[in-house]
Design an enzyme around this catalytic site. Structure first.
Site, PDB file in Angstrom:
ATOM      1  N   CYS A 129       0.821  -1.120  -0.191  1.00 26.38           N
ATOM      2  CA  CYS A 129      -0.014   0.056  -0.141  1.00 26.38           C
ATOM      3  C   CYS A 129       0.911   1.224   0.128  1.00 26.38           C
ATOM      4  O   CYS A 129       1.854   1.379   0.960  1.00 26.38           O
ATOM      5  CB  CYS A 129      -0.888   0.227   1.141  1.00 26.38           C
ATOM      6  SG  CYS A 129      -2.012   1.385   1.234  1.00 26.38           S
ATOM      7  N   GLY A 217      -7.046   2.321 -11.922  1.00 20.48           N
ATOM      8  CA  GLY A 217      -7.987   2.809 -13.124  1.00 20.48           C
ATOM      9  C   GLY A 217      -7.145   2.599 -14.334  1.00 20.48           C
ATOM     10  O   GLY A 217      -6.097   2.315 -14.559  1.00 20.48           O
TER      11      GLY A 217
HETATM   12  C1  LIG Z   1     -10.539   2.864  -2.910  1.00 22.33           C
HETATM   13  C2  LIG Z   1      -9.539   1.966  -2.832  1.00 22.33           C
HETATM   14  C3  LIG Z   1      -9.311   1.076  -1.840  1.00 22.33           C
HETATM   15  C4  LIG Z   1      -8.152   0.217  -1.723  1.00 22.33           C
HETATM   16  N1  LIG Z   1      -7.767  -0.513  -0.705  1.00 22.33           N
HETATM   17  C5  LIG Z   1      -7.024  -1.584  -0.657  1.00 22.33           C
HETATM   18  C6  LIG Z   1      -6.707  -2.519   0.328  1.00 22.33           C
HETATM   19  O1  LIG Z   1      -7.309  -2.105   1.375  1.00 22.33           O
HETATM   20  N2  LIG Z   1      -5.869  -3.271   0.162  1.00 22.33           N
HETATM   21  C7  LIG Z   1      -5.113  -3.614  -0.990  1.00 22.33           C
HETATM   22  O2  LIG Z   1      -4.482  -4.638  -0.938  1.00 22.33           O
HETATM   23  N3  LIG Z   1      -5.265  -2.820  -2.007  1.00 22.33           N
HETATM   24  C8  LIG Z   1      -6.165  -1.934  -2.037  1.00 22.33           C
HETATM   25  N4  LIG Z   1      -6.663  -1.285  -3.275  1.00 22.33           N
HETATM   26  C9  LIG Z   1      -5.842  -1.568  -4.360  1.00 22.33           C
HETATM   27  C10 LIG Z   1      -6.589  -2.449  -5.417  1.00 22.33           C
HETATM   28  O3  LIG Z   1      -6.830  -3.587  -4.599  1.00 22.33           O
HETATM   29  C11 LIG Z   1      -6.164  -2.512  -6.540  1.00 22.33           C
HETATM   30  O4  LIG Z   1      -4.700  -3.467  -6.293  1.00 22.33           O
HETATM   31  C12 LIG Z   1      -5.884  -1.075  -7.249  1.00 22.33           C
HETATM   32  O5  LIG Z   1      -6.948  -0.271  -7.327  1.00 22.33           O
HETATM   33  C13 LIG Z   1      -5.636  -1.601  -8.819  1.00 22.33           C
HETATM   34  O6  LIG Z   1      -6.681  -2.160  -9.671  1.00 22.33           O
HETATM   35  P1  LIG Z   1      -8.049  -1.248 -10.152  1.00 22.33           P
HETATM   36  O7  LIG Z   1      -7.216  -0.415 -11.326  1.00 22.33           O
HETATM   37  O8  LIG Z   1      -8.810  -2.436 -10.621  1.00 22.33           O
HETATM   38  O9  LIG Z   1      -8.772  -0.647  -9.090  1.00 22.33           O
HETATM   39  C14 LIG Z   1      -7.550  -0.092  -3.190  1.00 22.33           C
HETATM   40  C15 LIG Z   1      -8.119   0.610  -4.429  1.00 22.33           C
HETATM   41  C16 LIG Z   1      -8.829   1.530  -4.185  1.00 22.33           C
HETATM   42  C17 LIG Z   1      -9.150   2.381  -5.458  1.00 22.33           C
END
Ligand SMILES: Cc1cc2nc3c(=O)[nH]c(=O)nc-3n(C[C@H](O)[C@H](O)[C@H](O)COP(=O)(O)O)c2cc1C
Ligand SMILES: Cc1cc2nc3c(=O)[nH]c(=O)nc-3n(C[C@H](O)[C@H](O)[C@H](O)COP(=O)(O)OP(=O)(O)OC[C@H]3O[C@@H](n4cnc5c(N)ncnc54)[C@H](O)[C@@H]3O)c2cc1C
Lengths: 304, 278
Positions: A129, A217
């Site tokens: 993170c 995104g």
């Molecule tokens: C609002 C939000 C909260 C997130 N919280 C976590 C989390 O608690 N733990 C984690 O491993 N990844 C977290 N992520 C990352 C997502 O799991 C993912 O790895 C990242 O958003 C990329 O994928 P996407 O483009 O499909 O969203 C979070 C992402 C977003 C947008």
């Protein structure tokens, strides 16, 4: 939808789409809705030893091109979280990925023991993170030694297969994945968001209260795709490709780079709660057109 | 895709409604519907959800109760200072002709319900649909601890076809006791099809839902949950056991949906996600 059936480690997924951690993943009911909207499996919002309120708002914002968040790992604690995970399993038998984070390797082990009392099928370890560095320092996922130690500690305590979630921002993410594999990881998730910022030009200030945030995104997609491609070359364990997948075409490309499962999160912002179903339909449609019978057929094919 | 429609706009007018209650006005065309909310950002402090209290199509207003850090900061702000506004978000109250509305407000709930009454009966106040709804009458019921905290008395008294009912805990004005005490009578004595709408403390709303269930009367309720993104991504405001997000499929829900939300009137979740019982 049978073309999409995917075996991941010891479990059968009706399709490769898993809800990514932190999106709609706080309550059992909300994760069950994601399953009803087409997810093959779900990942819970990461939990920690103690409850955390997270950062003040704004914690996230989106544009046409990217989503950015600094939620600050808010969660009600692993002890509260596991009650929701048990409820989820009463609602559906879809595979459930637990997700944890901690400030030290020993605390990772401690949280692992507690979360393994719940009916999770896999355990994802969030060492990547980008939004809590003021508290915890540089993410562990940049550091081969830290990843090795945490993977070993978690493996020792975990009763389910362990997935290490890395960041595509580490230039040597493939090398780090190899370290995780050698330390006993059962799979890799690639990956988390990458560090970024948005500025409100009228307010003349960063939008996010935390100033810095994690970019996800569409803008993240090519970055995540390359990370998966590189990792696939380096390790034998399966990969969850996550980052910017918004359409069926993105999903297929991710499989061609070598992913087994596909994490989808921010796409909910772009295409609504039923985006999982939409992506599945688009994948199936493409596979029909291209005479592809199973995802197995095209997995990693971009390497050939 | 969601359009957050972010603005950074000056406060154009501030009205002190009562002790610790203020309304801010903004010269901006929000085009909201009664019951919807915006996310208000005070840079370097926080960003929080607030219902829209006024909207005449050209400007809009928000009414705040002073509660914690963000609203305290807002109370120090002056005309001309700018804040971030995103939205409008969420669902709104129904606009129905030939209906007798019984509006039950507690606390700042009088703000969105005042907007609703105006949008039905005194355009252009109420913005959006600039025509008066046909065949609509309103019983507007406000509950407060004492007469000094009764919100929008003058505002409501100006709206045609609208009768104001007040209840105070200490009997300093109107009925002594809960505003819900008079609801049954109002429903029974209405001559048209009744729609009960409510916004206020959850335990009051729950009582109203129970009364409407007993009498099989249509009702719409604004349900507040801790909100972060406002656009149905983070899942913070998901309700049990159906898991829908109140920022997206709420805050205003119809009786049938409210009945499916079994946590309503029992518990909610705080910022960390922990369950808190009422
Ligand atoms: C609002 C939000 C909260 C997130 N919280 C976590 C989390 O608690 N733990 C984690 O491993 N990844 C977290 N992520 C990352 C997502 O799991 C993912 O790895 C990242 O958003 C990329 O994928 P996407 O483009 O499909 O969203 C979070 C992402 C977003 C947008
Ligand atoms: C749909 C909706 C409409 C609202 N409309 C109004 C309104 O018109 N006028 C008004 O004064 N208040 C309204 N609120 C409540 C408003 O959000 C809180 O008063 C505000 O967040 C308090 O912030 P604070 O920092 O001053 O206090 P804090 O000490 O942070 O909070 C005080 C209390 O406000 C509530 N609250 C705080 N943050 C949030 C949040 N992010 N989401 C939901 N509730 C929160 C909690 O119950 C908390 O205990 C509304 C809330 C929602 C969800």
């Amino acid at each position: 939808m049978s073309k999409l059936k995917t075996r991941f480690l010891d479990k059968e997924f009706k399709n490769p789409i898993v809800l990514a951690s932190g999106i709609l993943g706080l309550t059992a009911a909300s994760m069950n809705n994601a399953v009803n909207n087409g997810c093959g499996g779900v990942t819970v919002k990461s939990v920690s030893k103690d409850a955390r309120p997270g950062h003040p708002n704004p914690t996230m914002t989106g544009t046409d091109h990217y989503f950015i968040n600094a939620v600050g790992l808010s969660n009600p604690s692993v002890a509260e979280g596991i009650k929701e995970f048990a409820k989820f399993k009463e609602m559906t038998n879809a595979p459930l990925v637990g997700s944890i984070f901690a400030g030290t390797p020993d605390e990772f082990a401690e949280v692992t023991e507690i979360i393994c009392q719940s009916p999770i099928d896999f355990l994802e370890v969030n060492v990547s993170c980008p939004n809590v560095s003021k508290e915890f320092g540089t993410p562990f996922a940049y550091d081969t030694k830290a990843v090795e130690v945490i993977t070993k500690k978690v493996k020792e305590k975990s009763t389910v297969p362990v997935i290490i979630k890395l960041t595509p921002q580490a230039w040597n993410v493939a090398e780090i994945a190899k370290v995780a594999e050698d330390a006993g990881a059962d799979a890799i998730c690639a990956g988390n968001t990458i560090s970024g910022m948005a500025i409100d030009i009228r307010a003349r200030k960063p939008v996010l209260h935390n100033k810095q945030g994690g970019v996800s995104g569409p803008a993240l997609f090519p970055v995540a795709l390359k990370a998966v491609y590189d990792i696939y070359k380096t390790v034998k364990i399966p990969i969850i490709g996550t980052g910017g997948i918004t359409t069926g075409e993105d999903a297929i490309a991710m499989v061609m780079a070598g992913a087994s499962l596909l994490g989808v999160g921010s796409a909910v912002y772009y295409r609504g709660q039923d985006v999982f179903e939409k992506i599945n339909n688009e994948m199936t449609e493409f596979m029909k057109k291209e005479n592809i019978n199973s995802l197995e057929e095209i997995r990693g094919i971009a390497h050939k | 895709m969601e359009n957050n429609n972010p603005q950074f706009i000056p406060i154009s007018k501030i009205v002190e409604e009562a002790q610790d209650i203020k309304t801010f006005y903004f010269e901006h065309s929000l085009n909201s519907k009664p019951g919807q909310f915006i996310m208000l950002w005070v840079p370097e402090h926080d960003q929080k959800p607030f219902s829209i209290a006024y909207d005449d199509g050209k400007s809009f207003g928000l009414t705040f109760f002073k509660r914690g850090p963000t609203t305290t900061k807002l109370f120090d702000m002056k005309v001309g200072e700018r804040v971030g506004i995103e939205g409008p978000f969420g669902t709104s109250f129904s606009r129905k002709p030939d209906t007798h509305y019984i509006m039950v407000a507690g606390g700042y709930g009088a703000a969105p319900l005042g907007f609703l009454a105006e949008s039905l009966l005194s355009p252009p106040a109420g913005g959006g649909d600039a025509r008066r709804a046909e065949g609509v009458g309103v019983d507007f019921c406000v509950g407060a601890r004492n007469k000094d905290l009764v919100l929008f008395k003058n505002r409501i008294e100006k709206i045609p076809n609208t009768k104001l009912h007040i209840a105070t805990d200490d009997g300093s004005e109107g009925h002594k006791g809960y505003i819900t005490d008079i609801l049954s009578n109002l429903i029974d004595s209405a001559e048209k099809k009744v729609l009960v709408v409510t916004c206020g403390p959850e335990l009051m709303e729950k009582k109203i839902l129970n009364i409407c269930n007993e009498k099989n009367t249509d009702c719409e309720i604004s349900i507040e949950r801790y909100m972060k993104c406002g656009v149905g991504i983070c899942g913070q405001c998901a309700v049990d056991p159906i898991g829908i997000c109140m920022c997206k499929e709420g805050p205003v829900v119809k009786r049938e949906l409210a009945n499916k939300i079994t946590e309503f009137g029992k518990y909610h979740r705080d910022k960390s996600g922990k369950i808190i019982y009422f």
